[in-house]
Design an enzyme around this catalytic site. Structure first.
Site, mmCIF file in Angstrom:
data_model
loop_
_atom_site.group_PDB
_atom_site.id
_atom_site.type_symbol
_atom_site.label_atom_id
_atom_site.label_comp_id
_atom_site.label_asym_id
_atom_site.label_seq_id
_atom_site.Cartn_x
_atom_site.Cartn_y
_atom_site.Cartn_z
ATOM 1 N N LYS A 137 13.144 -15.556 47.694
ATOM 2 C CA LYS A 137 13.289 -14.566 46.627
ATOM 3 C C LYS A 137 14.689 -13.942 46.668
ATOM 4 O O LYS A 137 15.284 -13.878 47.740
ATOM 5 C CB LYS A 137 12.277 -13.428 46.834
ATOM 6 N N ARG A 152 -1.817 -18.164 45.700
ATOM 7 C CA ARG A 152 -2.903 -19.047 45.248
ATOM 8 C C ARG A 152 -3.299 -20.038 46.328
ATOM 9 O O ARG A 152 -4.446 -20.473 46.397
ATOM 10 C CB ARG A 152 -2.485 -19.746 43.939
#
Ligand code: BES
Ligand code: MN
Ligand code: ZN
Length: 497
Positions: free
Chosen positions: A277, A351
């Site tokens: 990120k 996920r």
């Protein structure tokens, strides 16, 4: 803060501060009028002079100079009478409690629930007022050398008689339980990644179990591997912090009642992994375990309230780090459900770890499964900070969740999950891939989760609502603890308690 109930009348009750509400453009209620009479008309005069109209959030703080037993009166606006709901009272009490704290009061009083409710709503309003006061005055000071020395110790809810007092007490117990469960979640979220590790989350779950007589099982890396939780393993392999798979069970309901299973994302720090990120605001990614903290908070509240239900909470927990052994873009992991997952972007890790928990939930033959996760920036773009995303394969379940969200002020907004989203995550080499096209990222994430689910299921994306950049109403900057109160309300609705 302790919240208690007493019988008595505000104008003759000794307290450092009395909090009263006023609806917009309505006559003040009898508690204010009686207080005004004792004060020789000064209260109504102040309302007039200060142009206090009772708008939401409006505050008028008056020192009584000892003319009545209450040292100060805080008038707080409740907004328009026809629009008023539980949330109006939560917010009004937040304003009142914060103003009293600022003024240095330690023991305060209110008659908000009985001044405006009818007998049927005393309990709910007492709960709302309790929540507003406890949540608004929350502070996270664990890592400060100097802690605040003063604050509000006691809030007393005044009732005109013993019968109403009983109703208020029920609301206070509920309100206290859910608020303390929420501040428990906030503490875990605010605690930085180097403190709130997967190991610590596991230890906190064990503490809850021990305190209330729930069952807690925590898998470490060996058991996670043995069980073939391939999604959790793939994310965990880049970090030197050992992963945990946390199971909390509260089976105090009827023997034949299928449990509700709650799943919470427990990612203790999300760097993005190899798909790293940008560094701006990355520190906020300590909050990527907010879903896990929320479901642990729900368990705490349910146990505190001794709810006669069957509830299971699952929290897959790890860091997402770009270590030398980290999972690489293009790698394929096989989850507990047997579904093979191509990892295109290592930053879509939530996920992956949730997939194993959703598959594991099937072991309980659940009535339904609800997962809570800070899952996608896309959901935050779509809904902003004011509502969480709601996805479900069952309309009744979705309706119960939305209602619970509305009642508790934790809005849940339905978003689409279409067969087309399945096509978006088709992979060339595996069953599915972990990212779709740029558009509709919250929905493709939900489609990914659905691949691991059997039966009734809902997914709450709390990416936008879990962490707050400002103090607002009864929310403080930092961890919000979103999900705790709405999910407890949901369990009450769904399981009839
Ligand atoms: N934890 C983040 C989602 C998130 C973003 C939560 C902002 C709170 C605030 C999640 O793991 C993530 O990184 N999602 C990616 C998915 C993408 C790579 C498909 C995202 O949303 O950018
Ligand atoms: Mn991520
Ligand atoms: Zn994440």
């Amino acid at each position: 803060m302790k919240v208690v109930t007493k019988t008595g009348s505000p104008e003759s009750f000794a307290t450092e501060g009395f909090v009263a509400g006023v609806f917009a453009d309505e006559e003040p209620d009898s508690s204010v009028l009686k207080m005004d009479k004792e004060m020789g008309g000064h209260l109504l005069a102040a309302i007039e002079n200060e142009k206090f109209r009772g708008e939401p959030g409006q505050l008028l703080l008056i020192n009584t100079l000892g003319v009545v037993p209450a040292g100060r009166v805080a008038l707080v606006g409740l907004g328009e009478k026809d629009k008023a709901d539980e949330e109006s009272f939560r917010r009004a009490m937040a304003v009142g409690a914060l103003s009293m704290r600022k003024a240095g009061a330690t023991r305060i009083t209110t008659s908000l629930p009985t001044a405006f409710g009818d007998k049927d709503s005393y309990e709910l309003l007492a709960q709302a007022v309790t929540e507003g006061a406890i949540l608004a005055t929350y502070r996270f000071e664990r890592l400060k050398s100097e802690k605040s020395k003063t604050g509000i110790n006691t809030l007393t809810l005044l009732a005109p008689d013993n019968k109403s007092r009983k109703e208020l007490t029920k609301g206070v117990l509920r309100g206290t339980a859910v608020s303390e469960a929420t501040t428990f979640a906030r503490d875990l979220i605010n605690l930085p990644g180097n403190y709130a590790t997967p190991t610590i989350l596991g230890a906190e779950a064990k503490k809850i179990a021990k305190q209330y007589g729930a069952k807690c099982t925590v898998f470490g890396p060996a058991e996670i591997a043995k069980k073939k939780m391939g999604g959790l393993m793939a994310v965990a392999q880049g970090s030197k912090e050992p992963a945990r798979f946390i199971i909390l069970e509260w089976m105090k309901g009827p023997k034949n009642q299928q449990p509700v299973v709650l799943v919470g994302k427990g990612l203790t720090f999300d760097t993005g992994g190899i798909s790293i990120k940008p560094s701006a605001n990355m520190e906020e990614m300590k909050s990527d375990m907010s879903g896990g903290a929320a479901v642990m908070g729900v368990m705490k509240a349910v146990a505190e309230l001794k709810m006669k239900i069957n509830l299971v909470c699952l929290v897959p927990s790890t860091e997402n780090m770009p270590g030398s052994a980290a999972v690489k873009p293009g790698d394929v992991a096989i989850g507990l459900s047997g579904v093979s997952m191509e990892i295109i972007n290592t930053d879509a890790e939530g996920r992956l770890i949730l997939s194993d928990a959703l598959a594991y939930a099937g072991n309980y033959k659940p009535d339904c499964v609800v997962d809570v996760a800070t899952l996608t920036g896309a959901c935050m773009i779509a809904l902003g900070r004011h509502a969480s995303g709601l996805f479900s394969n069952d309309d009744v379940l979705a309706d119960q969740l939305s209602e619970s969200g509305l009642e508790t002020g934790e809005l849940l907004w339905p978003l689409p999950l279409l067969p087309e989203h399945d096509e978006d995550i088709a992979s060339l080499v595996a069953d599915i891939k972990n990212v779709g096209p740029r558009w509709g990222g919250a929905s493709t994430a939900a489609a990914f989760l659905q691949k691991h689910v059997k039966g009734k299921w809902a997914h709450l994306d709390i990416a936008g609502t879990a962490f707050s950049d400002k103090n607002k109403h009864y929310t403080r900057r930092g961890g919000v603890g979103v999900g705790v109160r709405s999910l407890v309300r949901f369990l009450e609705k769904r399981m009839g308690v």
